[in-house]
Design a protein around this motif. Structure first.
Motif, PDB file in Angstrom:
ATOM      1  N   ASP A   1      -4.079  -6.251   1.164  1.00 20.03           N
ATOM      2  CA  ASP A   1      -4.898  -5.061   0.986  1.00 20.03           C
ATOM      3  C   ASP A   1      -4.331  -3.908   1.797  1.00 20.03           C
ATOM      4  N   GLU A   2      -4.976  -2.735   1.663  1.00 19.41           N
ATOM      5  CA  GLU A   2      -4.501  -1.552   2.370  1.00 19.41           C
ATOM      6  C   GLU A   2      -4.620  -1.716   3.875  1.00 19.41           C
TER       7      GLU A   2
ATOM      8  N   ARG B   1      -1.572  -0.930   6.470  1.00 22.91           N
ATOM      9  CA  ARG B   1      -1.676   0.047   7.553  1.00 22.91           C
ATOM     10  C   ARG B   1      -1.518  -0.625   8.913  1.00 22.91           C
TER      11      ARG B   1
ATOM     12  N   VAL C   1      -2.751  -0.396  -6.995  1.00 25.64           N
ATOM     13  CA  VAL C   1      -2.808   0.401  -5.759  1.00 25.64           C
ATOM     14  C   VAL C   1      -1.384   0.709  -5.324  1.00 25.64           C
TER      15      VAL C   1
ATOM     16  N   ARG D   1       0.721   3.477  -2.691  1.00 28.20           N
ATOM     17  CA  ARG D   1       0.614   4.514  -1.665  1.00 28.20           C
ATOM     18  C   ARG D   1       1.972   4.704  -0.996  1.00 28.20           C
TER      19      ARG D   1
ATOM     20  N   CYS E   1       4.394  -4.414   1.399  1.00 30.10           N
ATOM     21  CA  CYS E   1       4.465  -3.148   2.137  1.00 30.10           C
ATOM     22  C   CYS E   1       5.861  -3.014   2.727  1.00 30.10           C
TER      23      CYS E   1
END
Length: 231
Positions: A40-41, A45, A73, A75, A113
């Motif tokens: 997940d985000e 992060r 998603v 980013r 990521c």
């Protein structure tokens, strides 16, 4: 028979367990790429925050991530580099990885990521040079990183008499089913299993089960799960 959920039933991701790191040097600047599998985000992060602490002397900690089986998603962040010269090419490298020859049969990488830590070497690269550098940094890391297929499985139970449970379980395992555990009632055993999310495969298992039980047992859907394919 259950209706398969929307979206792909297989995609590529980074092998779980540890980060993958790779460093390249371009005109005296160091570009350190760190790849991590994330769900997940928040996880994405967290990686950026960890690397800011680890590489506290670096000028930039640029990032991009893609999440979900359908890659819904997406980013990216330039972290002080000129707009569009870092995060965007990094994200593009994630999205395009595998379109052609290599470890991935199609461009379907997700749940990954990428963070590129840059130590400035004193020579300006210009906008075009930065785009190429950040794209190359992530692309090179992906070519070297351990990747796996992640497959969606349909989960079922099958109710059988206690005396038949062992035989049915062995037959289903031989048919390629993943056994997920049994539960026991007063007179019957609920055999748990997972099957590849493919209508033809599920139908074949149902036919085999009908033959084993003389038509008395059937697959009962109980959900879905995602698992990494065995290497």
């Amino acid at each position: 028979m259950p209706t398969a959920p929307p979206g792909p039933n297989s995609y590529t991701t980074l092998a779980a367990g540890q980060d993958f790191r790779n460093e390249i040097a371009i005109r005296r600047s160091r570009f350190i790429t760190v790849l991590r599998r994330v769900e997940d985000e928040t996880g994405a992060r967290a990686l950026v925050a960890e690397l800011r602490r680890e590489f506290y002397g670096a000028r930039h900690h640029c990032s991009a991530f893609v999440l979900g089986p359908g890659r819904s998603v997406r980013r990216s962040n330039d972290d002080g580099e000129p707009s569009g010269t870092a995060g965007a090419p990094m994200l593009d490298a994630l999205l395009k990885h595998g379109s052609g020859a290599g470890t991935v049969p199609s461009a379907d990488l997700s749940d990954v990521c990428a963070v590129v830590v840059r130590y400035f070497g004193g020579i300006l690269l210009g906008a075009g040079g930065l785009v190429r550098a950040y794209s190359e940094s992530v692309g090179t890391a992906l070519e070297l990183a351990p990747l796996v297929r992640r497959n969606r499985l349909q989960l079922f139970t099958v109710s059988v008499p206690h005396a038949d449970a062992g035989r049915v379980e062995n037959e289903l395992r031989t048919a390629g089913c993943v056994m997920t555990g049994n539960s026991y009632g007063a007179e019957r055993t609920d055999v748990g299993l997972a099957i590849a999310d493919d209508a033809a495969v599920i139908a074949a298992v149902q036919d085999r089960l009908a033959s084993l039980s003389a038509g008395h047992s059937t697959l009962v859907p109980v959900g879905v799960d995602w698992v990494d394919a065995a290497s």
